[in-house]
Design a protein around this motif. Sequence first.
Motif, PDB file in Angstrom:
ATOM      1  N   MET A  23      58.420  36.747  43.711  1.00  0.00           N
ATOM      2  CA  MET A  23      59.030  36.004  42.600  1.00  0.00           C
ATOM      3  C   MET A  23      57.924  35.295  41.834  1.00  0.00           C
ATOM      4  N   GLY A  24      58.074  35.177  40.535  1.00  0.00           N
ATOM      5  CA  GLY A  24      57.120  34.416  39.740  1.00  0.00           C
ATOM      6  C   GLY A  24      55.838  35.172  39.450  1.00  0.00           C
ATOM      7  N   TYR A  25      54.795  34.410  39.146  1.00  0.00           N
ATOM      8  CA  TYR A  25      53.526  34.971  38.689  1.00  0.00           C
ATOM      9  C   TYR A  25      52.685  35.493  39.845  1.00  0.00           C
ATOM     10  N   TRP A  26      52.173  36.723  39.703  1.00  0.00           N
ATOM     11  CA  TRP A  26      51.328  37.345  40.718  1.00  0.00           C
ATOM     12  C   TRP A  26      50.033  37.839  40.080  1.00  0.00           C
ATOM     13  N   THR A  27      48.956  37.794  40.865  1.00  0.00           N
ATOM     14  CA  THR A  27      47.662  38.320  40.452  1.00  0.00           C
ATOM     15  C   THR A  27      47.135  39.228  41.551  1.00  0.00           C
ATOM     16  N   PHE A  28      46.534  40.352  41.145  1.00  0.00           N
ATOM     17  CA  PHE A  28      45.940  41.314  42.069  1.00  0.00           C
ATOM     18  C   PHE A  28      44.483  41.538  41.665  1.00  0.00           C
ATOM     19  N   TRP A  29      43.567  41.574  42.654  1.00  0.00           N
ATOM     20  CA  TRP A  29      42.147  41.757  42.403  1.00  0.00           C
ATOM     21  C   TRP A  29      41.665  43.076  42.979  1.00  0.00           C
ATOM     22  N   ASP A  30      40.612  43.653  42.354  1.00  0.00           N
ATOM     23  CA  ASP A  30      40.001  44.860  42.907  1.00  0.00           C
ATOM     24  C   ASP A  30      38.936  44.473  43.938  1.00  0.00           C
ATOM     25  N   GLU A  31      38.271  45.460  44.516  1.00  0.00           N
ATOM     26  CA  GLU A  31      37.299  45.204  45.580  1.00  0.00           C
ATOM     27  C   GLU A  31      36.059  44.450  45.096  1.00  0.00           C
ATOM     28  N   ASN A  32      35.853  44.395  43.769  1.00  0.00           N
ATOM     29  CA  ASN A  32      34.710  43.666  43.207  1.00  0.00           C
ATOM     30  C   ASN A  32      35.065  42.241  42.788  1.00  0.00           C
ATOM     31  N   GLY A  33      36.306  41.843  43.029  1.00  0.00           N
ATOM     32  CA  GLY A  33      36.736  40.498  42.676  1.00  0.00           C
ATOM     33  C   GLY A  33      37.219  40.340  41.248  1.00  0.00           C
ATOM     34  N   ASN A  34      37.381  41.456  40.529  1.00  0.00           N
ATOM     35  CA  ASN A  34      37.898  41.422  39.158  1.00  0.00           C
ATOM     36  C   ASN A  34      39.409  41.525  39.165  1.00  0.00           C
ATOM     37  N   ILE A  35      40.055  40.850  38.236  1.00  0.00           N
ATOM     38  CA  ILE A  35      41.512  40.953  38.151  1.00  0.00           C
ATOM     39  C   ILE A  35      41.882  42.382  37.788  1.00  0.00           C
ATOM     40  N   GLU A  36      42.733  42.971  38.613  1.00  0.00           N
ATOM     41  CA  GLU A  36      43.193  44.341  38.410  1.00  0.00           C
ATOM     42  C   GLU A  36      44.503  44.367  37.630  1.00  0.00           C
TER      43      GLU A  36
END
Length: 75
Positions: A23-36
Motif C-alpha cells: 500500500m502507498g508509495y514504494w521504491t525499488f533499487w537496482d544492484e548499483n543503488g540506482n532507483i529502478e
Amino acid sequence: LSTWFDKNGKKMSEGCFMVGMKMGYWTFWDENGNIESEGYYNENEKVSKWKYKNSSDSGYYYEKHKPYTPPYMNE
C-alpha cells in the motif's frame, strides 16, 4: 515502513504493507543503488503514475496505471 536488502546489504525495495498487501508509495533499487522504479500501490496493484529507469540509458520514463480511488470514495 518495510525495507528489503540483498545478500550484500544493498537496499532493494522500500514501502508499506497493510493487512499483508503493498500500500502507498514504494521504491525499488537496482544492484548499483540506482532507483529502478517508484510509484504507488493500492492492495498490491500498481496505481497512478509510475517512474521506471530506462534499460538503455540513464534516463527514466513514466507509465500510467489504473487511477487510485480511495475506499471512502466508492461508498
